[in-house]
Design a protein around this motif. Structure first.
Motif, PDB file in Angstrom:
ATOM      1  N   GLY A  44     -10.949-140.091   5.110  1.00 56.81           N
ATOM      2  CA  GLY A  44      -9.717-139.651   4.471  1.00 56.81           C
ATOM      3  C   GLY A  44      -9.751-138.184   4.099  1.00 56.81           C
ATOM      4  N   CYS A  45     -10.943-137.659   3.862  1.00 58.07           N
ATOM      5  CA  CYS A  45     -11.105-136.253   3.470  1.00 58.07           C
ATOM      6  C   CYS A  45     -12.352-135.701   4.129  1.00 58.07           C
ATOM      7  N   PHE A  46     -12.196-134.585   4.811  1.00 52.67           N
ATOM      8  CA  PHE A  46     -13.340-133.996   5.491  1.00 52.67           C
ATOM      9  C   PHE A  46     -14.445-133.638   4.507  1.00 52.67           C
ATOM     10  N   LEU A  47     -14.050-133.223   3.291  1.00 53.50           N
ATOM     11  CA  LEU A  47     -15.033-132.802   2.280  1.00 53.50           C
ATOM     12  C   LEU A  47     -15.427-133.952   1.365  1.00 53.50           C
ATOM     13  N   SER A  48     -15.520-135.149   1.893  1.00 55.17           N
ATOM     14  CA  SER A  48     -15.978-136.288   1.102  1.00 55.17           C
ATOM     15  C   SER A  48     -17.435-136.082   0.697  1.00 55.17           C
ATOM     16  N   PRO A  49     -17.777-136.220  -0.604  1.00 50.42           N
ATOM     17  CA  PRO A  49     -19.166-136.029  -1.043  1.00 50.42           C
ATOM     18  C   PRO A  49     -20.126-136.922  -0.256  1.00 50.42           C
ATOM     19  N   GLY A  50     -21.180-136.331   0.278  1.00 52.30           N
ATOM     20  CA  GLY A  50     -22.181-137.060   1.045  1.00 52.30           C
ATOM     21  C   GLY A  50     -22.035-136.898   2.541  1.00 52.30           C
ATOM     22  N   TYR A  51     -20.873-136.440   3.007  1.00 54.48           N
ATOM     23  CA  TYR A  51     -20.675-136.265   4.446  1.00 54.48           C
ATOM     24  C   TYR A  51     -21.548-135.112   4.937  1.00 54.48           C
ATOM     25  N   GLU A  52     -22.215-135.321   6.088  1.00 56.93           N
ATOM     26  CA  GLU A  52     -23.191-134.344   6.578  1.00 56.93           C
ATOM     27  C   GLU A  52     -22.725-133.629   7.836  1.00 56.93           C
ATOM     28  N   PHE A  53     -23.110-132.355   7.955  1.00 60.08           N
ATOM     29  CA  PHE A  53     -22.872-131.561   9.160  1.00 60.08           C
ATOM     30  C   PHE A  53     -23.796-130.348   9.095  1.00 60.08           C
ATOM     31  N   ASN A  54     -23.695-129.474  10.045  1.00 63.83           N
ATOM     32  CA  ASN A  54     -24.473-128.237  10.044  1.00 63.83           C
ATOM     33  C   ASN A  54     -23.596-127.056   9.640  1.00 63.83           C
ATOM     34  N   ILE A  55     -24.215-126.089   8.970  1.00 61.66           N
ATOM     35  CA  ILE A  55     -23.528-124.828   8.710  1.00 61.66           C
ATOM     36  C   ILE A  55     -24.399-123.691   9.258  1.00 61.66           C
ATOM     37  N   THR A  56     -23.751-122.657   9.753  1.00 58.64           N
ATOM     38  CA  THR A  56     -24.449-121.438  10.180  1.00 58.64           C
ATOM     39  C   THR A  56     -23.896-120.278   9.353  1.00 58.64           C
ATOM     40  N   ILE A  57     -24.784-119.552   8.674  1.00 57.34           N
ATOM     41  CA  ILE A  57     -24.377-118.475   7.780  1.00 57.34           C
ATOM     42  C   ILE A  57     -23.881-117.280   8.596  1.00 57.34           C
ATOM     43  N   LYS A  58     -22.617-116.887   8.342  1.00 52.74           N
ATOM     44  CA  LYS A  58     -22.042-115.731   9.044  1.00 52.74           C
ATOM     45  C   LYS A  58     -22.084-114.474   8.187  1.00 52.74           C
ATOM     46  N   SER A  59     -21.827-114.607   6.900  1.00 52.79           N
ATOM     47  CA  SER A  59     -21.938-113.479   5.957  1.00 52.79           C
ATOM     48  C   SER A  59     -22.287-114.046   4.595  1.00 52.79           C
ATOM     49  N   LEU A  60     -23.013-113.261   3.809  1.00 47.29           N
ATOM     50  CA  LEU A  60     -23.529-113.739   2.520  1.00 47.29           C
ATOM     51  C   LEU A  60     -22.523-113.525   1.395  1.00 47.29           C
ATOM     52  N   GLY A  61     -22.455-114.515   0.519  1.00 50.75           N
ATOM     53  CA  GLY A  61     -21.664-114.390  -0.699  1.00 50.75           C
ATOM     54  C   GLY A  61     -22.568-114.001  -1.849  1.00 50.75           C
ATOM     55  N   HIS A  62     -22.165-114.372  -3.065  1.00 51.33           N
ATOM     56  CA  HIS A  62     -22.992-114.075  -4.236  1.00 51.33           C
ATOM     57  C   HIS A  62     -22.876-115.210  -5.243  1.00 51.33           C
ATOM     58  N   ASN A  63     -23.933-116.042  -5.288  1.00 52.27           N
ATOM     59  CA  ASN A  63     -24.023-117.133  -6.257  1.00 52.27           C
ATOM     60  C   ASN A  63     -22.739-117.956  -6.256  1.00 52.27           C
ATOM     61  N   PHE A  64     -22.100-118.104  -7.468  1.00 54.94           N
ATOM     62  CA  PHE A  64     -20.850-118.850  -7.543  1.00 54.94           C
ATOM     63  C   PHE A  64     -19.633-117.928  -7.616  1.00 54.94           C
ATOM     64  N   LYS A  65     -19.862-116.628  -7.507  1.00 56.06           N
ATOM     65  CA  LYS A  65     -18.735-115.689  -7.611  1.00 56.06           C
ATOM     66  C   LYS A  65     -18.004-115.544  -6.285  1.00 56.06           C
ATOM     67  N   PHE A  66     -18.766-115.421  -5.192  1.00 56.45           N
ATOM     68  CA  PHE A  66     -18.174-115.247  -3.870  1.00 56.45           C
ATOM     69  C   PHE A  66     -18.849-116.212  -2.905  1.00 56.45           C
ATOM     70  N   PRO A  67     -18.059-116.961  -2.116  1.00 57.19           N
ATOM     71  CA  PRO A  67     -18.662-117.951  -1.204  1.00 57.19           C
ATOM     72  C   PRO A  67     -19.317-117.306   0.006  1.00 57.19           C
ATOM     73  N   ASN A  68     -20.297-117.987   0.554  1.00 50.79           N
ATOM     74  CA  ASN A  68     -20.904-117.594   1.817  1.00 50.79           C
ATOM     75  C   ASN A  68     -19.957-118.012   2.939  1.00 50.79           C
ATOM     76  N   LYS A  69     -19.675-117.110   3.840  1.00 49.84           N
ATOM     77  CA  LYS A  69     -18.818-117.460   4.969  1.00 49.84           C
ATOM     78  C   LYS A  69     -19.675-118.139   6.026  1.00 49.84           C
ATOM     79  N   VAL A  70     -19.253-119.339   6.455  1.00 52.31           N
ATOM     80  CA  VAL A  70     -20.075-120.132   7.372  1.00 52.31           C
ATOM     81  C   VAL A  70     -19.223-120.666   8.522  1.00 52.31           C
ATOM     82  N   ASN A  71     -19.906-121.013   9.580  1.00 55.75           N
ATOM     83  CA  ASN A  71     -19.339-121.842  10.648  1.00 55.75           C
ATOM     84  C   ASN A  71     -19.907-123.239  10.480  1.00 55.75           C
TER      85      ASN A  71
END
Length: 405
Positions: A355-382
């Protein structure tokens, strides 16, 4: 002189009104036990004195003489202030002196006598306009006294703005005061909240004080690298513009670490109402699971009663009453924050049958494209789907609530 004579006797250091708030500026600080303030209403007088000139030289200078000296002589400027000579030296046939600036509270050393003049009797009759103070309810964290970080912190808290001062009592050669800037809490409390000092009324109370022990504490975050690919699970989130994941291997370790966090949290003191402030690190009790989670206060909803906190290992916000909050024990910070703040393009999501792609526990891979900063700015990922498992019974990629029904 008539204007000065009307203003100056108004606040003698031995008869401050305990029910009156005085607006003052910090003129010099050594530490919270030893600093100088000057009432803001004397500012125009000081400015007039700093621009005055005097040409009167006494027959000789003596220790304890009240004089006028040019503080700006090294830079070729002119800034004349009152001072009392504390030492006279002779270097290469030239006389110099050390002078204590009575309207500021600092000592200036090795001033050539050519920049020192006699103080007129009219100015000499005016008492010092800077008062030596000690901050009330403020004590050092270490037996050796305040650290240089504490001394810098009190300067930062006050900044260049005038502060409100309340007279609380007298100490030998000092007055005991409380200082409040534009923040709700006093300077003493702000120092304690950030771990620079502790508060209390005596050394005995200081030993029992549960506020903060040791240096300032921080959450540590995992180091990420651009191009790195991680197998993750969803922790929380309702938009691909900002969601939280955790590396699956780290999550499995955290399931064991949460017992250690709870162990130390249960032994900590409950949060005091005066410390229910934005930014405070706390452990909060999750009644349903009878455990404690690491968090920081994001927004106070009811002063002294409740606040919205961010559960840092899950990335989600929840509101808690203060009676569910404990101080953060240093042992609870042994491991980095579990959750990783991310964002990605909406078109990267695929139909996963949930029902929701971001359902807690759902698994996938992420690849870091650019770095964020802690909880202030998100890391951009694929994001990308996990390889199809050989065993169809493998349910690693199913969300946490898949079996709730």
């Amino acid at each position: 002189m008539e204007e000065i004579e009307k203003v100056v006797p108004d606040i003698p250091p031995n008869s401050f009104d305990t029910d009156f708030i005085h607006l003052v500026e910090l003129t010099h600080i050594l530490n919270p036990f030893d600093f100088y303030v000057r009432p803001v209403k004397y500012k125009s007088i000081i400015q007039d004195w700093e621009s005055m000139e005097t040409k009167i030289k006494p027959a000789r200078f003596n220790i304890q003489d009240l004089v006028i000296f040019n503080l700006g002589y090294l830079r070729g400027g002119r800034k004349y202030i009152r001072g009392r000579i504390t030492r006279i030296s002779k270097v290469n046939n030239f006389l110099t002196c050390d002078v204590f600036a009575i309207d500021y509270g600092f000592k200036e050393k090795s001033i050539p006598m050519e920049y020192v003049w006699e103080c007129s009797q009219e100015l000499a009759n005016i008492p010092p306009l800077a008062y030596n103070c000690r901050l009330a309810n403020c004590y050092p964290m270490e037996p050796r006294g305040f650290t240089s970080e504490t001394n810098e912190a009190i300067k930062d808290f006050i900044g260049g703005e005038p502060v409100k001062m309340k007279f609380l009592g007298k100490k030998p050669n000092k007055i005991l005061v409380d200082l409040i800037n534009s923040n709700k809490e006093s300077i003493a409390i702000l120092l304690a909240i950030d771990g620079y000092s502790t508060i209390g009324l005596s050394s005995d109370e200081m030993a029992r004080n549960p506020i903060i022990r040791g240096k300032r504490i921080y959450f540590h975050f995992k180091e990420l690298k651009i191009g790195e690919t991680l197998h993750v699970r969803v922790q929380s989130g309702n938009s691909l513009n900002g969601f939280y994941v955790a590396r699956v291997s780290d999550y499995n370790k955290h399931l064991q670490e949460i017992d250690i966090i709870s162990f130390y949290a249960r032994r900590e003191s409950s949060l005091l109402p005066l410390h229910l402030v934005t930014g405070r690190l706390v452990c909060v009790k999750i009644d349903k699971e009878n455990k404690y989670e690491r968090a920081f206060i994001k927004k106070v909803t009811k002063p002294n009663e409740s606040a919205i906190v961010q559960l840092v290992d899950w990335g989600r916000d929840e509101e808690f009453n203060i009676d569910k909050m404990k101080y953060m024990h240093p042992q609870c910070l042994r491991t980095p924050v579990l959750s990783i703040y991310c964002k990605c393009e909406e078109n990267q999501a695929w139909d996963n049958g949930l029902g929701c792609f971001l359902s807690p526990g759902y698994e996938f891979n992420i690849t870091i494209k650019s770095l964020g900063h802690n909880f202030k700015f998100p890391n951009k990922v694929n994001i990308s789907a996990l390889p199809v498992p050989d065993n169809n019974d493998d349910v690693r990629a199913l969300p946490d609530n898949i079996f709730d029904e």
